[in-house]
Enzyme design. Structure first.
Site, PDB file in Angstrom:
ATOM      1  N   GLU A 180      38.069  40.431  35.611  1.00  0.00           N
ATOM      2  CA  GLU A 180      40.055  39.570  36.027  1.00  0.00           C
ATOM      3  C   GLU A 180      40.815  38.987  35.624  1.00  0.00           C
ATOM      4  O   GLU A 180      41.429  38.796  35.543  1.00  0.00           O
ATOM      5  CB  GLU A 180      38.855  38.399  37.256  1.00  0.00           C
ATOM      6  CG  GLU A 180      38.293  39.238  38.675  1.00  0.00           C
ATOM      7  CD  GLU A 180      39.093  40.040  39.166  1.00  0.00           C
ATOM      8  OE1 GLU A 180      39.996  40.012  39.306  1.00  0.00           O
ATOM      9  OE2 GLU A 180      38.229  40.633  40.355  1.00  0.00           O
ATOM     10  N   HIS A 282      40.562  51.862  42.638  1.00  0.00           N
ATOM     11  CA  HIS A 282      39.579  52.057  42.303  1.00  0.00           C
ATOM     12  C   HIS A 282      39.016  52.816  42.225  1.00  0.00           C
ATOM     13  O   HIS A 282      37.391  52.762  42.083  1.00  0.00           O
ATOM     14  CB  HIS A 282      38.619  50.544  43.105  1.00  0.00           C
ATOM     15  CG  HIS A 282      39.464  48.997  43.138  1.00  0.00           C
ATOM     16  ND1 HIS A 282      40.485  48.883  43.936  1.00  0.00           N
ATOM     17  CD2 HIS A 282      38.877  48.129  42.250  1.00  0.00           C
ATOM     18  CE1 HIS A 282      40.537  47.326  43.628  1.00  0.00           C
ATOM     19  NE2 HIS A 282      39.620  46.983  42.870  1.00  0.00           N
TER      20      HIS A 282
END
Lengths: 358, 98
Positions: A180, A282
């Site tokens: 992140e 992803h």
């Protein structure tokens, strides 16, 4: 609160009516202290008003020209990402494991980028690392359910506690926290568009530095390292080992009753071209992920030293619309210029293995 | 009324989906869904993720006797009117295939 070991003067303000009275005291000591309190109170009220209006600017302001500066918020099982500050830089650990993990792991991430690449936080200017834990999603009755996700919102990292059935709390995984925060680094560097191949590269670089931070912290050698992302985040089951497997894309979970089968391809022949997940950000990240893991395991030793350096320099050189070809060209070029022909050949071969020949 | 949700993205990046008929739901859920659909301006759909990363992406299809609505949203662009509907549908999501 005033009796706690970590006392802060602004948490111990006496009621204003009492201070007003004390300012008029005939005792000069009491009068001086009351005047000092009034000044602190005024400064605190101004600070609080500013913080309520511009919460993110507030923490940026606190970080000015400092080194590592972490702030942890507790959403308290709501979707309010700035509900309450529960820990700031230098404050000791408490009882809340999610708060401690967010603090420790964001610190590890800062240290990794600072020590290895002389990068001062996400923006290279000492930006405060803001994390919010215990984030929840609203339900349709006005209540909340724990969020089974972690995300970067452009200013801070948000972590849910998971449903306890499939997902554990997301702060448990250092590579998830590193992932992140690397989205944050990217927003100040290549800023790869979050769609199609640039988006898959965006996810790829977050996985690369997420896993490197973990390997660096635990001193794992590449050839024996675990290349699975987010294994701590999943409640253990025979059908799941992690969220992504960089060395073996498509094998992180197989025939799982809740998750299905890992959709990541490991070769350009299987590139996903459908509309979902922003055209597969992803999903297709599995291809460059495999390249990185192949390079690191082939070179052996500490992946952050050679492969990590090549990928970091590449990240700084890519643009927001870069494609897999651009990443391949730059990593091959950087391997040669930074380290030599042998390393260049290893990177070239890895891209060839996944079907990209330049 | 038939409603279909496909959710992609999140840290995991997996596709999840469900299709529900409001006739088969509890009255409270069915009423909430119908109210959400009726309160939504379907011309304002926006699929921009902005600066957010690892958020969710929603693909919504609603069919009733009069009209069909379809729209794409992200966590950042999901209108308030649709949040109760999404919250209900999320409870029924199952792993899908890309």
């Amino acid at each position: 609160m005033c009796n706690q070991a970590h006392r802060h003067s602004i948490h111990c303000i006496v009621p204003p009516y009492m201070t007003d009275q004390l300012v008029r005291s005939s005792n000069p000591d009491i009068r001086d202290r009351a005047l000092a309190t009034l000044k602190i109170s005024a400064a605190f009220r101004a600070e609080r008003k500013f913080a309520q209006s511009f919460p993110s600017l507030m923490v940026y302001a606190l970080s000015a020209e400092q080194g590592k500066n972490r702030v942890i918020y507790d959403a308290r099982q709501t979707d309010n990402l700035m509900k309450a500050i529960v820990r700031k830089e230098g404050e000791p650990a408490g009882d809340d494991e999610a708060v401690n993990e967010a603090y420790e792991y964001s610190g590890d991430t800062y240290d990794f980028f600072e020590k290895l690449f002389q990068r001062n936080s996400l923006d290279d200017k000492g930006m405060t690392l803001i994390s919010t834990v215990h984030v929840a999603e609203s339900d349709y009755r006005g209540g909340y359910v724990p969020m089974s996700n972690a995300f970067w919102n452009g200013e801070l990292m948000a972590y849910g506690d998971g449903d306890g059935i499939i997902f554990n709390r997301f702060t448990q995984s250092l590579d998830v926290v590193g992932h992140e925060l690397t989205h944050g680094v990217q927003s100040f560097t290549s800023n790869l568009n979050y769609y199609g191949q640039p988006g898959a590269l965006n996810e790829h670089f977050s996985d690369v530095f997420g896993i490197l931070i973990r390997q660096w912290k635990t001193q794992e050698r590449a050839e024996t390292a675990n290349w699975t992302i987010g294994s701590e985040v999943l409640v253990p089951a025979e059908t799941r080992r992690g969220i992504r497997d960089m060395l073996n894309p498509g094998k992180a979970y197989v025939d799982d009753p809740d998750l299905g089968t890992d959709p990541q391809p490991g070769h350009m022949n299987d590139l996903y071209t459908g509309p979902y997940d922003n055209n597969g950000v992803h999903i297709n990240s599995g291809i460059p992920n495999r390249v990185f893991a192949l390079v690191a395991t082939e070179l052996g030793g500490n992946a952050w030293e050679v492969a990590g350096r090549i990928w970091y320099d590449t990240l700084l050189q890519l643009t927001n619309s870069s494609q897999f070809n651009d990443c391949a060209r730059l990593t091959i070029q950087n391997a040669g210029s930074l380290f030599g022909e042998a390393e260049k050949k290893v990177v070239q071969n890895a891209w060839k293995t996944v079907g990209l020949t330049l | 009324m038939k409603v279909q949700l496909k959710q992609s993205g999140g840290f995991m990046g997996m596709l999840k989906e469900c299709t529900l008929d409001t006739h088969a739901l509890e009255p409270e859920e069915a009423d909430t869904i119908r109210d959400s659909v009726n309160r939504t301006d379907w011309n304002q759909a926006d699929q921009n993720s902005g600066r957010s990363r690892d958020g969710y992406h929603y693909y919504l299809l609603v069919e009733d006797q009069q009209q069909t609505y379809s729209a794409e949203y992200t966590d950042q662009t999901l209108p308030e009117s649709l949040k109760p509907l999404i919250a209900i549908l999320k409870r029924y999501l199952k792993a899908g295939r890309f």
